[in-house]
Design a protein around this motif. Structure first.
Motif, PDB file in Angstrom:
ATOM      1  N   VAL A   1       0.956  -1.246  -0.069  1.00 30.74           N
ATOM      2  CA  VAL A   1      -0.069  -0.142   0.174  1.00 30.74           C
ATOM      3  C   VAL A   1       0.912   1.318  -0.103  1.00 30.74           C
ATOM      4  O   VAL A   1       0.247   2.435   0.289  1.00 30.74           O
ATOM      5  CB  VAL A   1      -0.931  -0.062   1.141  1.00 30.74           C
ATOM      6  CG1 VAL A   1      -2.088  -0.925   1.078  1.00 30.74           C
ATOM      7  CG2 VAL A   1      -0.401  -0.183   2.473  1.00 30.74           C
ATOM      8  N   VAL A   2       1.956   1.213  -0.284  1.00 28.68           N
ATOM      9  CA  VAL A   2       3.127   2.255  -0.380  1.00 28.68           C
ATOM     10  C   VAL A   2       3.853   2.437  -1.514  1.00 28.68           C
ATOM     11  O   VAL A   2       3.696   3.607  -2.333  1.00 28.68           O
ATOM     12  CB  VAL A   2       3.965   2.266   0.627  1.00 28.68           C
ATOM     13  CG1 VAL A   2       5.163   3.352   0.720  1.00 28.68           C
ATOM     14  CG2 VAL A   2       3.352   2.524   2.176  1.00 28.68           C
ATOM     15  N   ARG A   3       4.043   1.456  -2.257  1.00 26.09           N
ATOM     16  CA  ARG A   3       4.598   1.323  -3.675  1.00 26.09           C
ATOM     17  C   ARG A   3       5.689   2.268  -3.981  1.00 26.09           C
ATOM     18  O   ARG A   3       5.524   3.166  -4.957  1.00 26.09           O
ATOM     19  CB  ARG A   3       3.458   1.622  -4.772  1.00 26.09           C
ATOM     20  CG  ARG A   3       2.207   0.610  -4.377  1.00 26.09           C
ATOM     21  CD  ARG A   3       1.436   0.236  -5.519  1.00 26.09           C
ATOM     22  NE  ARG A   3       2.005  -0.476  -6.645  1.00 26.09           N
ATOM     23  CZ  ARG A   3       1.975  -1.799  -6.610  1.00 26.09           C
ATOM     24  NH1 ARG A   3       1.492  -2.322  -5.427  1.00 26.09           N
ATOM     25  NH2 ARG A   3       2.680  -2.372  -7.535  1.00 26.09           N
ATOM     26  N   GLU A   4       6.805   2.439  -2.983  1.00 23.22           N
ATOM     27  CA  GLU A   4       7.970   3.184  -3.239  1.00 23.22           C
ATOM     28  C   GLU A   4       7.399   4.726  -3.238  1.00 23.22           C
ATOM     29  O   GLU A   4       8.044   5.597  -3.583  1.00 23.22           O
ATOM     30  CB  GLU A   4       8.628   3.014  -4.430  1.00 23.22           C
ATOM     31  CG  GLU A   4       9.193   1.637  -4.564  1.00 23.22           C
ATOM     32  CD  GLU A   4       9.674   1.244  -5.870  1.00 23.22           C
ATOM     33  OE1 GLU A   4       8.894   1.528  -7.083  1.00 23.22           O
ATOM     34  OE2 GLU A   4      10.742   0.707  -5.945  1.00 23.22           O
ATOM     35  N   GLY A   5       6.304   5.002  -2.438  1.00 19.46           N
ATOM     36  CA  GLY A   5       5.930   6.470  -2.255  1.00 19.46           C
ATOM     37  C   GLY A   5       4.879   6.889  -3.153  1.00 19.46           C
ATOM     38  O   GLY A   5       4.565   8.087  -3.181  1.00 19.46           O
TER      39      GLY A   5
ATOM     40  N   VAL B   1      10.518  -0.817   4.957  1.00 18.58           N
ATOM     41  CA  VAL B   1      11.380  -1.158   4.021  1.00 18.58           C
ATOM     42  C   VAL B   1      11.939  -2.568   4.156  1.00 18.58           C
ATOM     43  O   VAL B   1      12.019  -2.899   5.282  1.00 18.58           O
ATOM     44  CB  VAL B   1      12.538  -0.131   4.237  1.00 18.58           C
ATOM     45  CG1 VAL B   1      12.049   1.409   3.718  1.00 18.58           C
ATOM     46  CG2 VAL B   1      13.082   0.079   5.463  1.00 18.58           C
ATOM     47  N   GLY B   2      12.828  -2.789   3.254  1.00 17.16           N
ATOM     48  CA  GLY B   2      13.452  -4.322   3.332  1.00 17.16           C
ATOM     49  C   GLY B   2      13.715  -4.953   2.382  1.00 17.16           C
ATOM     50  O   GLY B   2      13.697  -4.220   1.133  1.00 17.16           O
ATOM     51  N   ALA B   3      13.688  -6.167   2.108  1.00 14.10           N
ATOM     52  CA  ALA B   3      14.163  -6.827   1.009  1.00 14.10           C
ATOM     53  C   ALA B   3      13.181  -6.502  -0.281  1.00 14.10           C
ATOM     54  O   ALA B   3      13.582  -6.690  -1.495  1.00 14.10           O
ATOM     55  CB  ALA B   3      14.313  -8.280   1.157  1.00 14.10           C
ATOM     56  N   LYS B   4      12.044  -6.321   0.127  1.00 16.34           N
ATOM     57  CA  LYS B   4      11.048  -5.878  -0.824  1.00 16.34           C
ATOM     58  C   LYS B   4      10.974  -4.578  -1.290  1.00 16.34           C
ATOM     59  O   LYS B   4       9.894  -4.103  -2.031  1.00 16.34           O
ATOM     60  CB  LYS B   4       9.671  -6.522  -0.514  1.00 16.34           C
ATOM     61  CG  LYS B   4       9.770  -7.937  -0.172  1.00 16.34           C
ATOM     62  CD  LYS B   4       9.599  -8.866  -1.349  1.00 16.34           C
ATOM     63  CE  LYS B   4      10.174 -10.224  -0.987  1.00 16.34           C
ATOM     64  NZ  LYS B   4      10.189 -11.275  -2.179  1.00 16.34           N
TER      65      LYS B   4
END
Ligand code: SAM
Length: 222
Positions: free
Chosen positions: A167-171, A207-210
């Motif tokens: 639900v964030v999609r890299e902002g 944030v993380g591996a994905k």
């Protein structure tokens, strides 16, 4: 550097808190070998899903978006022996890999992988009287999120937990004019939660591996 660091920290967390697990590792390996995209939840996220399902005391779980069954296995492990999880998948090859992975994890009795467009499967589940569900995990085609949320609420009881991934999609979620239908679907997800008097909701960016993303969680209160 940033993604490298996020991945390294995820690896550190997983090493510390997610015990080595042959069934889950084999499920990821079989999914990769079959050419499935590498878009399953990360191990620490999968474990969080299991903890949420346990907290919810889930006996019946609905998952929308199976892929190779990785998150399915985590969720199904929260169930009691007589619990049930139904997971919906539209791509036959994904469903086949998932069934094999779930069977190999010893969860075949508790889990049904239902093949077909989720909106059709949801209508069928209603006809078959499968509701209520105690936890609904939404992780499929984002443009349909609002429909899935409507179904989740329809299938809910007081105390049901609704979790929506990505639900964030890299902002990109900040961009009201974004033309990607997945971003529009995710923005509609927030609007949906915001207008539900029966659902107490929040979202957490991760944030993380994905990468940089997040999940929304809603508790049905009424
Ligand atoms: N939950 C999985 C995990 O973490 O292991 C990942 C799911 S993946 C992000 C999304 C899945 O939803 C894909 O396998 C895709 O084929 C499936 N999907 C997409 N649109 C769908 C639809 N309309 N109905 C059912 N499944 C769909």
């Amino acid at each position: 550097m940033t993604q490298q660091l996020w991945t390294a920290v995820d690896d550190y967390i997983a090493d510390a808190l997610v015990a080595p697990d042959a069934a889950l590792e084999d499920a990821l390996a079989a999914s990769a070998a079959a050419g499935l995209p590498d878009i399953a939840v990360a191990p620490n996220q999968g474990k969080l899903l299991m903890i949420l399902a346990k907290l919810a005391g889930a006996r019946r779980i609905l998952e929308i978006g199976t892929l190779g069954g990785y998150s399915t296995i985590w969720l199904a492990r929260a169930l009691p022996a007589d619990g049930r999880l139904v997971t919906l998948e539209v791509v036959p090859a994904h469903a086949a890999v998932a069934r094999a992975n779930i069977e190999a994890a010893g969860l075949g009795e508790r889990v049904e992988v239902r093949l077909g467009p989720a909106l059709e499967s949801l209508r069928a589940l209603e006809r078959e009287g499968e509701a209520p569900f105690d936890l609904v995990f939404i992780d499929a085609d984002k443009p349909n999120n609002v429909h899935y949320l409507d179904w989740a609420l329809r299938f809910a009881r007081i105390g049901t937990l609704i979790v929506a991934d990505n639900v964030v999609r890299e902002g990109k979620v900040l961009d009201a004019g974004h033309d990607d239908p997945r971003v529009k679907g995710v923005r509609a997800t927030y609007d949906w939660f915001a207008r539900q008097p029966r659902v107490c909701a929040t979202a957490v960016q991760t944030v993380g591996a994905k990468g940089h993303d997040g999940f929304a969680v809603g508790l049905v209160t009424d």
